[in-house]
Design a protein around this motif. Structure first.
Motif, PDB file in Angstrom:
ATOM      1  N   LEU A   1       0.858  -1.191   0.000  1.00  0.00           N
ATOM      2  CA  LEU A   1       0.000   0.000   0.000  1.00  0.00           C
ATOM      3  C   LEU A   1       0.888   1.233   0.000  1.00  0.00           C
ATOM      4  N   ARG A   2       0.569   2.198  -0.860  1.00  0.00           N
ATOM      5  CA  ARG A   2       1.313   3.446  -0.907  1.00  0.00           C
ATOM      6  C   ARG A   2       0.314   4.606  -0.923  1.00  0.00           C
ATOM      7  N   MET A   3       0.241   5.347   0.193  1.00  0.00           N
ATOM      8  CA  MET A   3      -0.698   6.472   0.310  1.00  0.00           C
ATOM      9  C   MET A   3       0.069   7.772   0.110  1.00  0.00           C
ATOM     10  N   ALA A   4      -0.332   8.551  -0.891  1.00  0.00           N
ATOM     11  CA  ALA A   4       0.414   9.746  -1.279  1.00  0.00           C
ATOM     12  C   ALA A   4       0.117  10.911  -0.343  1.00  0.00           C
ATOM     13  N   ILE A   5       1.180  11.567   0.116  1.00  0.00           N
ATOM     14  CA  ILE A   5       1.068  12.764   0.940  1.00  0.00           C
ATOM     15  C   ILE A   5       2.124  13.766   0.470  1.00  0.00           C
ATOM     16  N   VAL A   6       1.933  15.027   0.816  1.00  0.00           N
ATOM     17  CA  VAL A   6       2.889  16.072   0.436  1.00  0.00           C
ATOM     18  C   VAL A   6       3.299  16.835   1.688  1.00  0.00           C
TER      19      VAL A   6
ATOM     20  N   ALA B   1      -3.618  11.749   6.690  1.00  0.00           N
ATOM     21  CA  ALA B   1      -2.819  12.749   5.984  1.00  0.00           C
ATOM     22  C   ALA B   1      -3.184  12.779   4.506  1.00  0.00           C
ATOM     23  N   SER B   2      -3.389  11.608   3.910  1.00  0.00           N
ATOM     24  CA  SER B   2      -3.707  11.553   2.479  1.00  0.00           C
ATOM     25  C   SER B   2      -5.110  12.072   2.182  1.00  0.00           C
TER      26      SER B   2
ATOM     27  N   PHE C   1      -8.956  23.211   4.459  1.00  0.00           N
ATOM     28  CA  PHE C   1     -10.209  22.680   4.978  1.00  0.00           C
ATOM     29  C   PHE C   1      -9.959  21.812   6.212  1.00  0.00           C
ATOM     30  N   PHE C   2      -8.864  21.033   6.187  1.00  0.00           N
ATOM     31  CA  PHE C   2      -8.512  20.175   7.306  1.00  0.00           C
ATOM     32  C   PHE C   2      -7.073  20.462   7.726  1.00  0.00           C
ATOM     33  N   PRO C   3      -6.743  20.307   9.017  1.00  0.00           N
ATOM     34  CA  PRO C   3      -5.393  20.643   9.480  1.00  0.00           C
ATOM     35  C   PRO C   3      -4.366  19.618   9.021  1.00  0.00           C
ATOM     36  N   PRO C   4      -3.133  20.058   8.751  1.00  0.00           N
ATOM     37  CA  PRO C   4      -2.076  19.115   8.359  1.00  0.00           C
ATOM     38  C   PRO C   4      -1.810  18.092   9.460  1.00  0.00           C
ATOM     39  N   VAL C   5      -1.293  16.940   9.043  1.00  0.00           N
ATOM     40  CA  VAL C   5      -0.934  15.869   9.981  1.00  0.00           C
ATOM     41  C   VAL C   5       0.572  15.937  10.219  1.00  0.00           C
ATOM     42  N   GLN C   6       0.970  15.916  11.472  1.00  0.00           N
ATOM     43  CA  GLN C   6       2.386  16.006  11.824  1.00  0.00           C
ATOM     44  C   GLN C   6       3.034  14.619  11.825  1.00  0.00           C
ATOM     45  N   ILE C   7       4.098  14.493  11.056  1.00  0.00           N
ATOM     46  CA  ILE C   7       4.892  13.262  11.028  1.00  0.00           C
ATOM     47  C   ILE C   7       6.358  13.662  11.107  1.00  0.00           C
ATOM     48  N   ALA C   8       7.006  13.273  12.179  1.00  0.00           N
ATOM     49  CA  ALA C   8       8.437  13.553  12.386  1.00  0.00           C
ATOM     50  C   ALA C   8       8.763  15.028  12.193  1.00  0.00           C
ATOM     51  N   GLY C   9       7.907  15.900  12.733  1.00  0.00           N
ATOM     52  CA  GLY C   9       8.204  17.321  12.710  1.00  0.00           C
ATOM     53  C   GLY C   9       7.831  18.041  11.438  1.00  0.00           C
TER      54      GLY C   9
END
Length: 652
Positions: free
Chosen positions: A245-250, A355-356, A362-370
């Motif tokens: 599974l590969r979920m795209a995030i930026v 996050a994806s 519209f929605f707040p960013p998800v924090q991952i490793a800062g």
């Protein structure tokens, strides 16, 4: 022996007995869902395995000493695949409203009158289809009438919430607007979501307060449902069997496209693990000193730009460069002697999923490793590239929404509308197009694209009937893309028509029962009962005809027995509403309504979960049931329409 799937859906084989090939033989194993896989662990002993259409692993055994085949037994459905996918399906089918999917941020829940008005305006704005879309969906005069009532009710609701001094507070937004008129003004734009955000910023500025969070809403309700409803051990078992599974995030800070895996590992665009550098403890003070000097240089440079003590600050910057060079050399020497560790960045699959799904602003960013992460659609709406990099030999790409750009009326051209049209519509469309139509190809890898050609509601609309309609329409879109019938264009048009009619049916059923009408959930003035009943009966008859038409042309329709994938139920009962949920298929007995008056007959049918349809030439004040179909005592599915023929006057 040679094995294959027959065109009759059975498992066949042919074997050589030492002197010649024996005739073809059907092994009677029904509906194999994969090619058979024979295994021989000894002379004269053959096991054949295949995946059934039910998702289970099936088995059959041949023993040469007996000359017989044994088995045709199911070894059960593995706790991967269907079960894990079923978790996602159950979550979607459990949603009743947008509150089950997203929630307003705390600042938007302020009880100030102007904020209450703003909250309702934003929800209305994001839920509403564009006028062009609604025009395409209003397929009969009654739906057009419903739409006129609906717009009036939306505007009246906003007007009622608007405080008397709203116009003044907003800084004279327009010379002659009313609260409801603003909804119409903004809704006319083809990029309503972008306009809503721009307007939010304008309103916040006019009201003199800074937005305390980076978003209007949050995905906490969805995250809670996912945490309790998705069984991660099944995902892990699936991954152990080779599932990927590969979920795209930026990343907002880096701007990089990245992927979260089924195990929560963060990958870069080239699928290499993303790492964070952990400096050795002996080098950390030197690294901190380098950062301090760089920050000080930036501060001094800003003061120079502001023309504050220019000569002094320029000299300070020159002196600082020597200190910075010395600190960097010391850090480099330390790192050479005590190299840093590069640790892979990890999160969780559920965190990556949220996050994806995070639409920026519209929605707040998800924090991952800062770092702050949002929806990967900013760079890859349909991340085919990842599948190509992983070596896929066939790719099926699914677009959740149509990717065509809707024509713009071109009126009211301004700097803001040009920017929003370019960035919200055209640029996103181009990203999606290039995801699946690469100018240089995908190295020969075939790509099949499944995508809808119509959108019956916005991404912010959550309503049970619409969710099920969308799932059924998606099934037909997939079937037409993967196994297209001879007249695929006509098949697609029939599928679109079914989805459009079902959208209208759901709205009319709410109007008929005096319930909130989706997507804006307003209660409308009572409509004429006979007109609504007759129109619904005609629309459901058309659905039945269209389903049969797809079958006759060889185009697939869902063939399950669930509440969304049983085409027989689309025309024989109510759509699924928050106020009318059924466990499919529920059976009930038609009551005896003969000689009942109109009100009594309708009440009895509603209590039984059935839908009345009125016919006859009668005066509603003295109407009584002269005939009913189906007849009393008939066992039917809940939601079935019962036709009542009324007469007026004395009962004979």
């Amino acid at each position: 022996m040679v094995f294959w799937r027959g065109t009759d859906g059975a498992l066949w084989h042919k074997r050589f007995d030492g002197t010649g090939w024996l005739p073809h033989e059907s092994l009677g194993a029904s509906s194999p869902g994969s090619n058979p896989h024979p295994v021989a662990f000894g002379d004269g002993h053959i096991d054949v395995f295949w995946r059934g259409t039910d998702g289970a692993l099936w088995h059959k055994l041949f023993v040469r000493t007996t000359g017989f085949w044994f088995g045709n037994e199911s070894l059960g459905v593995p706790p991967t695949g269907p079960s894990a996918l079923g978790d996602l399906t159950r979550i979607w089918l459990s949603l009743d409203s947008h509150a089950d999917f997203f929630a307003e941020e705390s600042w938007l829940m302020d009880d100030k009158p102007v904020v209450r008005w703003l909250r309702q305006f934003l929800v209305d704005m994001l839920s509403a289809n564009s006028p062009e879309t609604e025009l395409d969906l209003a397929v009969n005069p009654l739906l057009q009438q419903l739409r006129r009532h609906e717009l009036g009710a939306i505007h009246a609701r906003l007007d009622q919430l608007a405080p008397p001094d709203l116009e003044a507070e907003l800084g004279q937004l327009s010379a002659d607007w009313q609260a409801g008129d603003l909804f119409r003004l903004v809704q006319d734009a083809p990029h309503a979501a972008g306009v809503a955000h721009a307007l939010l910023v304008y309103i916040a500025t006019s009201l003199g307060f800074a937005l305390p969070t980076p978003s209007m809403f949050n995905l906490r309700p969805l995250a809670a449902r996912a945490a309790s409803g998705i069984r991660l051990p099944f995902v892990s078992a699936w991954a152990a069997m080779g599932g990927r599974l590969r979920m795209a995030i930026v990343g907002l800070e880096s701007g990089e496209l990245r992927y979260v895996t089924e195990g929560g590992v963060l990958l870069s665009r080239d699928l290499a693990p993303v790492t964070v550098t952990r400096m050795a403890s002996t080098c950390e003070p030197l690294q901190a000193e380098v950062r301090r000097l760089i920050n000080l240089r930036h501060t001094l440079a800003e003061q120079v730009l502001e023309r504050a003590d220019v000569k002094v600050n320029l000299q300070a910057i020159a002196d600082l460069e020597a200190d910075l060079k010395e600190a960097r050399e010391a850090l480099s020497k330390c790192v050479a002697g005590d190299p840093p560790q590069h640790d892979p960045v990890t999160s969780t699959a559920l965190n990556g999923m949220i996050a994806s799904a995070t639409m920026p602003t519209f929605f707040p960013p998800v924090q991952i490793a800062g770092e702050s992460y949002v929806d990967g659609g900013l760079r890859a709406v349909i991340p085919v590239e990842a599948a190509v990099r992983m070596g896929a030999d066939r790719i099926i790409a699914v677009a959740a929404s149509k990717t065509q750009v809707d024509p713009s009326p071109g009126a009211n051209i301004s700097m803001a509308t040009v920017a929003l049209r370019s960035l919200m519509d055209i640029a996103i469309n181009e990203i999606a197009f290039r995801d699946v139509q690469s100018p240089v190809g995908f190295g020969g890898t075939p790509v099949t694209v499944i995508q809808p050609r119509i959108d019956i509601h916005t991404p912010f609309t959550i309503y049970p009937a619409f969710v099920r309609n969308r799932m059924a329409y998606g099934y037909m879109c997939a079937a037409d893309a993967i196994a297209p019938p001879a007249n695929v264009e006509w098949a697609r048009q029939v599928a679109e028509r079914i989805a459009i009619i079902r959208y209208g049916v759901a709205r009319l059923e709410c109007w008929q029962r005096n319930r909130p009408v989706p997507p804006n959930m307003v209660i409308l003035p009572t409509g004429e009962p006979s007109a609504i009943s007759n129109t619904l009966a005609a629309m459901k008859a058309e659905i039945r005809s269209l389903v049969n038409e797809r079958k006759q042309m060889g185009a697939a329709v869902p063939s399950g027995q669930g509440e969304w994938d049983d085409p027989e139920l689309w025309s024989s009962r109510l759509e699924i509403h928050p106020w009318a949920r059924f466990s499919p298929p529920v059976r009930t007995t038609v009551p005896d309504l003969r000689e009942s008056d109109l009100a009594t007959a309708d009440d009895l049918l509603e209590a039984a979960g059935l839908v009345p349809r009125h016919t006859g030439d009668f005066d509603t004040a003295g109407a009584w049931v002269a005939f009913q179909s189906p007849t009393a005592g008939t066992l039917v599915a809940t939601g079935t329409t019962v036709t009542l023929n009324f007469k007026s006057g004395p009962i004979p």
